[in-house]
Structure formats: C-alpha cells, structure tokens
Motif scaffolding. Structure first.
Motif, PDB file in Angstrom:
ATOM      1  N   SER A 113      55.867  64.937  66.102  1.00  0.00           N
ATOM      2  CA  SER A 113      57.238  65.347  66.805  1.00  0.00           C
ATOM      3  C   SER A 113      57.245  64.479  68.088  1.00  0.00           C
ATOM      4  CB  SER A 113      57.000  66.720  67.138  1.00  0.00           C
ATOM      5  OG  SER A 113      56.057  66.949  67.983  1.00  0.00           O
ATOM      6  N   ALA A 114      56.287  64.138  68.708  1.00  0.00           N
ATOM      7  CA  ALA A 114      56.135  63.258  69.940  1.00  0.00           C
ATOM      8  C   ALA A 114      56.363  61.808  69.574  1.00  0.00           C
ATOM      9  CB  ALA A 114      54.933  63.296  70.801  1.00  0.00           C
ATOM     10  N   GLY A 115      56.335  61.418  68.340  1.00  0.00           N
ATOM     11  CA  GLY A 115      56.610  59.912  68.120  1.00  0.00           C
ATOM     12  C   GLY A 115      57.671  59.780  67.180  1.00  0.00           C
ATOM     13  N   THR A 116      58.570  60.594  67.162  1.00  0.00           N
ATOM     14  CA  THR A 116      60.040  60.591  66.391  1.00  0.00           C
ATOM     15  C   THR A 116      60.791  59.530  67.025  1.00  0.00           C
ATOM     16  OG1 THR A 116      59.925  62.838  65.768  1.00  0.00           O
ATOM     17  CG2 THR A 116      62.090  61.646  65.556  1.00  0.00           C
ATOM     18  N   TYR A 117      61.220  58.499  66.267  1.00  0.00           N
ATOM     19  CA  TYR A 117      62.097  57.508  66.864  1.00  0.00           C
ATOM     20  C   TYR A 117      63.608  57.726  67.010  1.00  0.00           C
ATOM     21  CZ  TYR A 117      58.357  54.205  66.080  1.00  0.00           C
ATOM     22  OH  TYR A 117      56.994  53.678  66.215  1.00  0.00           O
ATOM     23  N   PRO A 118      64.288  57.598  67.989  1.00  0.00           N
ATOM     24  CA  PRO A 118      65.760  57.757  68.165  1.00  0.00           C
ATOM     25  C   PRO A 118      66.690  57.207  67.145  1.00  0.00           C
ATOM     26  CG  PRO A 118      64.900  57.041  70.446  1.00  0.00           C
ATOM     27  CD  PRO A 118      63.863  56.898  69.096  1.00  0.00           C
ATOM     28  N   PRO A 119      67.508  57.733  66.388  1.00  0.00           N
ATOM     29  CA  PRO A 119      68.442  57.111  65.380  1.00  0.00           C
ATOM     30  C   PRO A 119      69.016  55.619  65.983  1.00  0.00           C
ATOM     31  CG  PRO A 119      69.183  59.396  65.845  1.00  0.00           C
ATOM     32  CD  PRO A 119      68.227  59.042  66.898  1.00  0.00           C
ATOM     33  N   GLY A 120      68.773  54.735  65.114  1.00  0.00           N
ATOM     34  CA  GLY A 120      69.088  53.363  65.403  1.00  0.00           C
ATOM     35  C   GLY A 120      67.909  52.664  65.979  1.00  0.00           C
ATOM     36  N   GLN A 121      66.660  53.270  66.540  1.00  0.00           N
ATOM     37  CA  GLN A 121      65.892  52.504  66.909  1.00  0.00           C
ATOM     38  C   GLN A 121      64.387  52.596  65.783  1.00  0.00           C
ATOM     39  OE1 GLN A 121      65.239  53.290  71.141  1.00  0.00           O
ATOM     40  NE2 GLN A 121      67.569  53.478  71.549  1.00  0.00           N
ATOM     41  N   GLU A 122      64.604  52.903  64.748  1.00  0.00           N
ATOM     42  CA  GLU A 122      63.645  53.208  63.889  1.00  0.00           C
ATOM     43  C   GLU A 122      62.496  52.022  63.670  1.00  0.00           C
ATOM     44  OE1 GLU A 122      66.945  56.025  62.825  1.00  0.00           O
ATOM     45  OE2 GLU A 122      66.718  53.823  63.068  1.00  0.00           O
ATOM     46  N   ASN A 123      61.424  52.172  63.453  1.00  0.00           N
ATOM     47  CA  ASN A 123      60.691  51.197  63.167  1.00  0.00           C
ATOM     48  C   ASN A 123      60.539  50.651  61.887  1.00  0.00           C
ATOM     49  OD1 ASN A 123      59.547  53.469  62.382  1.00  0.00           O
ATOM     50  ND2 ASN A 123      57.211  52.822  62.769  1.00  0.00           N
ATOM     51  N   CYS A 124      61.734  50.276  61.322  1.00  0.00           N
ATOM     52  CA  CYS A 124      61.807  49.883  59.959  1.00  0.00           C
ATOM     53  C   CYS A 124      60.974  48.903  59.428  1.00  0.00           C
ATOM     54  CB  CYS A 124      63.341  49.460  59.467  1.00  0.00           C
ATOM     55  SG  CYS A 124      64.643  50.826  60.050  1.00  0.00           S
ATOM     56  N   LEU A 125      60.849  47.746  60.677  1.00  0.00           N
ATOM     57  CA  LEU A 125      60.387  46.460  60.028  1.00  0.00           C
ATOM     58  C   LEU A 125      59.108  46.157  60.736  1.00  0.00           C
ATOM     59  CD1 LEU A 125      63.153  44.242  59.856  1.00  0.00           C
ATOM     60  CD2 LEU A 125      62.140  45.150  58.032  1.00  0.00           C
ATOM     61  N   THR A 126      58.303  47.286  61.636  1.00  0.00           N
ATOM     62  CA  THR A 126      57.221  47.250  62.574  1.00  0.00           C
ATOM     63  C   THR A 126      56.127  48.179  62.084  1.00  0.00           C
ATOM     64  OG1 THR A 126      58.447  48.653  64.181  1.00  0.00           O
ATOM     65  CG2 THR A 126      58.702  46.264  64.437  1.00  0.00           C
ATOM     66  N   LEU A 127      56.136  48.626  61.232  1.00  0.00           N
ATOM     67  CA  LEU A 127      55.013  49.389  60.505  1.00  0.00           C
ATOM     68  C   LEU A 127      53.674  48.593  60.522  1.00  0.00           C
ATOM     69  CD1 LEU A 127      56.519  51.454  57.488  1.00  0.00           C
ATOM     70  CD2 LEU A 127      56.315  52.091  59.740  1.00  0.00           C
ATOM     71  N   GLN A 128      52.662  48.883  61.037  1.00  0.00           N
ATOM     72  CA  GLN A 128      51.272  48.457  61.443  1.00  0.00           C
ATOM     73  C   GLN A 128      50.685  48.728  60.251  1.00  0.00           C
ATOM     74  OE1 GLN A 128      49.813  48.794  65.228  1.00  0.00           O
ATOM     75  NE2 GLN A 128      48.138  47.205  64.837  1.00  0.00           N
ATOM     76  N   ARG A 129      49.922  47.723  59.568  1.00  0.00           N
ATOM     77  CA  ARG A 129      49.154  47.735  58.319  1.00  0.00           C
ATOM     78  C   ARG A 129      47.852  46.873  58.911  1.00  0.00           C
ATOM     79  NH1 ARG A 129      51.085  45.910  52.902  1.00  0.00           N
ATOM     80  NH2 ARG A 129      52.392  47.573  52.916  1.00  0.00           N
ATOM     81  N   GLY A 130      46.824  47.536  59.605  1.00  0.00           N
ATOM     82  CA  GLY A 130      45.677  46.872  60.042  1.00  0.00           C
ATOM     83  C   GLY A 130      46.101  46.077  61.242  1.00  0.00           C
ATOM     84  N   THR A 131      46.212  44.671  61.065  1.00  0.00           N
ATOM     85  CA  THR A 131      46.377  43.681  62.096  1.00  0.00           C
ATOM     86  C   THR A 131      47.617  43.150  61.971  1.00  0.00           C
ATOM     87  OG1 THR A 131      45.198  42.001  61.064  1.00  0.00           O
ATOM     88  CG2 THR A 131      44.036  43.294  62.828  1.00  0.00           C
ATOM     89  N   THR A 132      48.578  43.466  60.933  1.00  0.00           N
ATOM     90  CA  THR A 132      49.613  42.839  60.542  1.00  0.00           C
ATOM     91  C   THR A 132      50.840  43.857  60.248  1.00  0.00           C
ATOM     92  OG1 THR A 132      49.262  43.432  58.034  1.00  0.00           O
ATOM     93  CG2 THR A 132      48.622  41.247  59.040  1.00  0.00           C
TER      94      THR A 132
END
Length: 303
Positions: A113-132
């Motif tokens: 709940s503390a990490g929910t992104y505001p609408p329009g600012q979602e991390n669509c392209l910045t999901l972290q997978r290890g170091t990438t």
C-alpha cells in the motif's frame, strides 16, 4: 513492447485558444475538443460504411498523453448523475469519454500500500530485474496504452496540438519493419498517415514558434542590455586570439542592428502596410496582419 502501425491513415490535430495563465483550463478544453472531434468523425465513418462508400468499417481513435488521463476521467465522472432520468451534462457521450480516459493498473494488487504509484506515474518501463530494467508484462492489455495500439489500425487518429508537438509514445513501435523507441507523436503520425489535417493553423504556428524558437536582443535603446553591447565587456575576459576572431563579426551585427532600429525610430523604414507607400501600392491597399514571409519586406540600407 512494440506495435505495428497501419499504412493507411489520416491524422487530425485540433486545438483551442487560451491565455498563458490558464494552462490547466486549456488542457481540459483540449481534451474535450479532441474527444468531441473523434466522436463526430466516428459517426461520419459509420455513416459512410452504411451507405456503401467504405467497403469495411473504419475507426477513429483519440490519441492523448496518458499522464493525466485518469484525473480527467474522474472529473468527467463527477458531471454524470446516477439518476438515469437525469444523465447530467455529458450524457451518453460522457460515458464513452470515461471509457477512453480511464484505465487501471494490474500491478496494484502486487504492490504494498505504501508503494502504490499515482495514476499517470506508474513504473511501466522501470521494473527492476536484478541489475536491469524491464517493461511491465501487462502493457499489451493495459488501458493506459490501448489508444496507441488502436491508433496503429485506425483510419483516423485525432490528437491535440500540444500532444502533436511535444508528445512521445511511451512504448516501442515497429515502424517500417524496424523497432523504435522514444518515437515522438509528430513523427508517428507523419510517417504513418496519408494526410495530416491541422485545425487552427495559426495556433499551431504560435505553439511551434514558442517551443522551437529562441531569441536574442541585438540592439535596444536601453543601455548595455543587448548581446553585442555585453560582448564589449565580456570580450575582455577572453584570450586575445579569440577576441580578435569575433570582434569583426560582432561589430557588423551591432552596426546593422543599431542602424535598423534607428531607421525604424526615425520613420525611414516602416513595418506595416498602412505606413509604407511602396508596399501598400504593391498589395493593392489590402491589410496584411498575418505571418511575414522571408524576403517579403527586404529593404536596402544605405550607410
């Protein structure tokens, strides 16, 4: 993620006039104008198909920036009453507008709940997978990017002037058989459309000049505020070889700018048709308050 555009399309860009102090109101008007234009064109396309002028159904898609779409959807929803006998200001068109503007994020149920992104600012392209970083796997089905996918197959795409000039596609696109990223809206619509129709071309020109042009003061009646005058002081901090290579060019610019301003102030040169007898005779007495064409009013300056 990448989508493939269609090769046949017409793009229209619409805009509304506004003052500099009403940016938020201007954006709301642009959204309403874009949606209204898209629905009108959709109705025309349906009519043409029913009358047999189009062999297959054609679609029209409003393409807007996803940054504040959810916020606009909430504002539109407040205008619709729940009483079916009193549909409110927007009525059926309002419901359709909300369908286009609103979307949900599939990542929400997997976030704290503390990490929910505001609408329009979602991390669509910045999901972290290890170091990438990686893109969200729900992008192809996400309502946030649905207009981009729909635009690739639509016969007509409608966007506003601000999005056309400054907007970018947030996801990748297969263009001419090659994957692209960070593609601007204007490049997307120009390269994938057979025709681009711009409403209120004067407003478009004004926006383009404001965004793409810069200015420099070559001469002014106020002391030491023009760039050539300031160069006289700043040049003393430069090496002699650098100053000597610039002084001739700067002096020529300063001489021409000062002579032009003084000629206008003394009335030797005129910038309006009504004050210039030569230009008035050439134009047949008509008024010209529009855009100035290159070399249209050149005059020889005698020094």
């Amino acid at each position: 993620m990448a989508v493939r555009p269609s090769s046949t399309r017409t793009t229209t860009s619409s805009g509304t006039r506004s003052s500099a102090g009403s940016d938020l109101l201007s954006l709301e008007r642009l959204v309403k104008a874009t949606l209204s234009t898209a629905w009108d064109i959709s109705a025309d396309l349906n009519y043409l198909h029913q009358e047999g002028h189009l062999k297959k159904p054609a679609t029209c898609v409003p393409l807007m920036s996803p940054g504040r779409r959810h916020e606009r959807a909430l504002k539109h929803a407040t205008l619709i009453r729940e009483d079916p006998h009193a549909p409110g200001e927007w009525g059926k068109r309002g419901a359709r507008d909300i369908d286009v503007l609103a979307y949900g994020c599939a990542q929400t149920r997997f976030l704290d709940s503390a990490g929910t992104y505001p609408p329009g600012q979602e991390n669509c392209l910045t999901l972290q997978r290890g170091t990438t970083f990686a893109a969200c796997p729900w992008i192809p089905q996400c309502g946030k990017f649905a207009p981009v996918y729909a635009s690739c197959d639509a016969a007509v795409v409608v966007t506003n002037l601000h999005n056309f000039i400054d907007g970018t596609l947030k996801i990748g696109l297969n263009l001419d058989g090659r994957p692209t990223t960070g593609l601007t809206i204007r490049e997307f619509v120009v390269r994938t459309s057979h025709a681009v129709v711009i409403d209120e071309i004067d407003q478009f020109q004004s926006n383009v000049v404001d965004k793409c042009a810069t200015q420099i003061v070559l001469h002014t009646r106020r002391p030491w505020e023009s760039a050539p005058q300031q160069f006289d002081t700043d040049a003393k901090h430069l090496p002699l070889r650098v100053e000597s290579s610039l002084v001739t060019s700067v002096s020529h610019v300063r001489l021409m700018a000062e002579s032009l301003l003084l000629a206008i102030c003394h009335g030797a040169l005129h910038l309006t048709v009504s004050d210039d007898d030569v230009t008035r005779r050439r134009s047949g007495g008509g008024q010209n308050t529009g855009w100035r064409l290159a070399n249209a009013r050149d005059r020889e300056l005698d020094f």
